[in-house]
Motif scaffolding. Structure first.
Motif, PDB file in Angstrom:
ATOM      1  N   GLU A  49       0.836  -1.202   0.000  1.00 33.74           N
ATOM      2  CA  GLU A  49       0.000   0.000   0.000  1.00 33.74           C
ATOM      3  C   GLU A  49       0.873   1.255   0.000  1.00 33.74           C
ATOM      4  O   GLU A  49       0.617   2.201  -0.742  1.00 33.74           O
ATOM      5  CB  GLU A  49      -0.926   0.002   1.213  1.00 33.74           C
ATOM      6  CG  GLU A  49      -1.898   1.145   1.223  1.00 33.74           C
ATOM      7  CD  GLU A  49      -2.864   1.062   2.393  1.00 33.74           C
ATOM      8  OE1 GLU A  49      -3.159   2.126   2.966  1.00 33.74           O
ATOM      9  OE2 GLU A  49      -3.311  -0.045   2.727  1.00 33.74           O
ATOM     10  N   ARG A  50       1.920   1.238   0.821  1.00 31.71           N
ATOM     11  CA  ARG A  50       2.821   2.394   0.895  1.00 31.71           C
ATOM     12  C   ARG A  50       3.553   2.604  -0.433  1.00 31.71           C
ATOM     13  O   ARG A  50       3.726   3.733  -0.893  1.00 31.71           O
ATOM     14  CB  ARG A  50       3.820   2.201   2.036  1.00 31.71           C
ATOM     15  CG  ARG A  50       4.755   3.357   2.216  1.00 31.71           C
ATOM     16  CD  ARG A  50       4.020   4.613   2.640  1.00 31.71           C
ATOM     17  NE  ARG A  50       4.973   5.691   2.795  1.00 31.71           N
ATOM     18  CZ  ARG A  50       4.775   6.922   2.359  1.00 31.71           C
ATOM     19  NH1 ARG A  50       3.638   7.255   1.772  1.00 31.71           N
ATOM     20  NH2 ARG A  50       5.691   7.839   2.526  1.00 31.71           N
ATOM     21  N   GLN A 106       1.256   4.290  -2.777  1.00 35.16           N
ATOM     22  CA  GLN A 106       1.131   5.707  -2.463  1.00 35.16           C
ATOM     23  C   GLN A 106       2.330   6.495  -2.995  1.00 35.16           C
ATOM     24  O   GLN A 106       2.169   7.582  -3.556  1.00 35.16           O
ATOM     25  CB  GLN A 106       1.015   5.917  -0.950  1.00 35.16           C
ATOM     26  CG  GLN A 106      -0.280   5.414  -0.349  1.00 35.16           C
ATOM     27  CD  GLN A 106      -0.243   5.428   1.175  1.00 35.16           C
ATOM     28  OE1 GLN A 106       0.790   5.656   1.794  1.00 35.16           O
ATOM     29  NE2 GLN A 106      -1.401   5.158   1.771  1.00 35.16           N
TER      30      GLN A 106
END
Length: 69
Positions: free
Chosen positions: A59-60, A63
């Motif tokens: 997820e990071r 981003q």
């Protein structure tokens, strides 16, 4: 299995229920050393934690990719 929010939650549910598994007597006779269900539970719980960490990292990364694109 119930609905989960994190990828590791399904493994946690399995880990919580594994110790209640009934081992047939014939299997116990074939494995005189026994079956370590508590050990299996521990391994599943560790795998669930690692899966959650991997999901958070993915997820990071997503981003950061969005930030730099």
């Amino acid at each position: 299995m119930e609905e989960t929010n994190k990828p590791g939650d399904q493994l946690r549910v399995l880990a919580q229920s594994i110790e209640s598994v009934e081992i047939p007597a014939a299997v116990k006779m074939l494995l005189p050393g026994g079956i370590d269900l508590k050990g299996a539970r521990s391994v599943l719980e560790q795998a669930a934690s690692q899966l959650d960490r991997l999901d958070a990292l993915e997820e990071r990364i997503g981003q950061l990719e969005n930030q730099f694109n």
